[in-house]
Design a protein around this motif. Sequence first.
Motif, PDB file in Angstrom:
ATOM      1  N   SER A   8       0.843  -1.193   0.000  1.00  0.00           N
ATOM      2  CA  SER A   8       0.000   0.000   0.000  1.00  0.00           C
ATOM      3  C   SER A   8       0.879   1.244   0.000  1.00  0.00           C
ATOM      4  N   ALA A   9       0.341   2.277  -0.576  1.00  0.00           N
ATOM      5  CA  ALA A   9       1.058   3.551  -0.617  1.00  0.00           C
ATOM      6  C   ALA A   9       1.098   4.133   0.784  1.00  0.00           C
ATOM      7  N   PRO A  10       2.148   4.858   1.114  1.00  0.00           N
ATOM      8  CA  PRO A  10       2.199   5.467   2.449  1.00  0.00           C
ATOM      9  C   PRO A  10       1.066   6.471   2.617  1.00  0.00           C
ATOM     10  N   VAL A  11       0.523   6.521   3.838  1.00  0.00           N
ATOM     11  CA  VAL A  11      -0.574   7.452   4.085  1.00  0.00           C
ATOM     12  C   VAL A  11      -0.078   8.787   4.619  1.00  0.00           C
ATOM     13  N   VAL A  12       1.159   8.824   5.104  1.00  0.00           N
ATOM     14  CA  VAL A  12       1.741  10.067   5.608  1.00  0.00           C
ATOM     15  C   VAL A  12       3.141  10.208   5.043  1.00  0.00           C
ATOM     16  N   SER A  13       3.439  11.391   4.584  1.00  0.00           N
ATOM     17  CA  SER A  13       4.782  11.710   4.131  1.00  0.00           C
ATOM     18  C   SER A  13       5.298  12.828   5.025  1.00  0.00           C
ATOM     19  N   LEU A  14       6.451  12.599   5.659  1.00  0.00           N
ATOM     20  CA  LEU A  14       7.058  13.627   6.501  1.00  0.00           C
ATOM     21  C   LEU A  14       8.006  14.451   5.652  1.00  0.00           C
ATOM     22  N   SER A  15       7.748  15.747   5.587  1.00  0.00           N
ATOM     23  CA  SER A  15       8.625  16.601   4.797  1.00  0.00           C
ATOM     24  C   SER A  15       9.763  17.170   5.642  1.00  0.00           C
ATOM     25  N   ARG A  16       9.549  17.244   6.960  1.00  0.00           N
ATOM     26  CA  ARG A  16      10.595  17.779   7.833  1.00  0.00           C
ATOM     27  C   ARG A  16      10.246  17.458   9.279  1.00  0.00           C
ATOM     28  N   GLN A  33       6.422  18.211  10.064  1.00  0.00           N
ATOM     29  CA  GLN A  33       5.630  18.747   8.949  1.00  0.00           C
ATOM     30  C   GLN A  33       5.258  17.560   8.079  1.00  0.00           C
ATOM     31  N   TYR A  34       3.980  17.451   7.738  1.00  0.00           N
ATOM     32  CA  TYR A  34       3.499  16.249   7.067  1.00  0.00           C
ATOM     33  C   TYR A  34       2.566  16.560   5.900  1.00  0.00           C
ATOM     34  N   VAL A  35       2.405  15.533   5.059  1.00  0.00           N
ATOM     35  CA  VAL A  35       1.363  15.483   4.048  1.00  0.00           C
ATOM     36  C   VAL A  35       0.569  14.219   4.372  1.00  0.00           C
ATOM     37  N   HIS A  36      -0.725  14.369   4.630  1.00  0.00           N
ATOM     38  CA  HIS A  36      -1.595  13.230   4.915  1.00  0.00           C
ATOM     39  C   HIS A  36      -2.349  12.902   3.632  1.00  0.00           C
ATOM     40  N   PRO A  38      -4.605  10.378   2.636  1.00  0.00           N
ATOM     41  CA  PRO A  38      -6.051  10.112   2.555  1.00  0.00           C
ATOM     42  C   PRO A  38      -6.916  11.376   2.637  1.00  0.00           C
ATOM     43  N   SER A  39      -6.528  12.332   3.483  1.00  0.00           N
ATOM     44  CA  SER A  39      -7.334  13.552   3.612  1.00  0.00           C
ATOM     45  C   SER A  39      -6.850  14.660   2.676  1.00  0.00           C
ATOM     46  N   ARG A  40      -5.737  14.404   1.973  1.00  0.00           N
ATOM     47  CA  ARG A  40      -5.160  15.367   1.034  1.00  0.00           C
ATOM     48  C   ARG A  40      -4.864  16.703   1.714  1.00  0.00           C
ATOM     49  N   THR A  41      -4.313  16.621   2.937  1.00  0.00           N
ATOM     50  CA  THR A  41      -3.979  17.828   3.685  1.00  0.00           C
ATOM     51  C   THR A  41      -2.503  17.835   4.060  1.00  0.00           C
ATOM     52  N   THR A  42      -2.033  19.023   4.363  1.00  0.00           N
ATOM     53  CA  THR A  42      -0.691  19.211   4.900  1.00  0.00           C
ATOM     54  C   THR A  42      -0.858  19.783   6.302  1.00  0.00           C
ATOM     55  N   GLY A  43       0.217  19.818   7.050  1.00  0.00           N
ATOM     56  CA  GLY A  43       0.129  20.421   8.366  1.00  0.00           C
ATOM     57  C   GLY A  43       1.355  20.146   9.203  1.00  0.00           C
ATOM     58  N   GLN A  44       1.220  20.464  10.484  1.00  0.00           N
ATOM     59  CA  GLN A  44       2.288  20.242  11.461  1.00  0.00           C
ATOM     60  C   GLN A  44       1.713  19.558  12.690  1.00  0.00           C
ATOM     61  N   LEU A  45       2.484  18.620  13.214  1.00  0.00           N
ATOM     62  CA  LEU A  45       2.216  18.076  14.540  1.00  0.00           C
ATOM     63  C   LEU A  45       3.272  18.692  15.443  1.00  0.00           C
ATOM     64  N   VAL A  46       2.832  19.359  16.508  1.00  0.00           N
ATOM     65  CA  VAL A  46       3.749  19.980  17.461  1.00  0.00           C
ATOM     66  C   VAL A  46       3.571  19.277  18.801  1.00  0.00           C
ATOM     67  N   LEU A  78      -4.388  19.765  -0.404  1.00  0.00           N
ATOM     68  CA  LEU A  78      -3.720  19.554  -1.681  1.00  0.00           C
ATOM     69  C   LEU A  78      -4.747  19.674  -2.797  1.00  0.00           C
ATOM     70  N   PRO A  79      -4.316  20.021  -3.999  1.00  0.00           N
ATOM     71  CA  PRO A  79      -5.272  20.080  -5.109  1.00  0.00           C
ATOM     72  C   PRO A  79      -5.797  18.673  -5.400  1.00  0.00           C
ATOM     73  N   PRO A  80      -7.000  18.582  -5.943  1.00  0.00           N
ATOM     74  CA  PRO A  80      -7.540  17.254  -6.249  1.00  0.00           C
ATOM     75  C   PRO A  80      -6.698  16.564  -7.308  1.00  0.00           C
TER      76      PRO A  80
END
Length: 175
Positions: A8-16, A33-36, A38-46, A78-80
């Motif tokens: 399966s493709a990774p569901v989360v990509s860590l950019s930093r 800093q991540y790209v999720h 399934p939800s096509r979102t980016t963000g940060q976990l602090v 993310l764009p569709p």
Amino acid sequence: SSSPKATSAPVVSLSRTLQIMDVQNSKLANVAQYVHVPSRTTGQLVVRCDFNQPDEIALCSRFHVQLIEHQLRPGPSLPPPPSPASAQQQDQAAEATTPPSSAAAGPGLDVAAIVNDLRRVLPVEFFDPNKSLQDVTYSDPDLRIVRFMDADRFGVLNVFVRTQVNNPTSSQQPR
């Protein structure tokens, strides 16, 4: 005969990933800093923490960490993905001038799913440093090695490379 397992493709990509330390105020923050996908979102976990030096140890490089909180800071979507629509459908879509409504954005983010997916890809000591005893070694001004000394994570090493120096009033300091 058995078929090979599909990967399966990774569901989360860590950019930093980084750690911000505010020594004067005994605060630190682990930031991912991540790209999720399934939800096509980016963000940060602090992961915000306090730290202090143990009284029984007179080493200024060793400290106890106490977890304050986890903050999920969603970023832009993310764009569709491109669809396999026909040229005529693409032309019709380009001519549509109806602005999207807030309902068209879909239901709210599944925060629990994002956090669970991040837990799967981040090291335990990054996501949950609570009650850890850490020994810090600066091998030079830009390289910091953190060795975990508590029983649960004894010997785990994290290496941090300085990429910038924040001034004490910087908004990036952990609160």
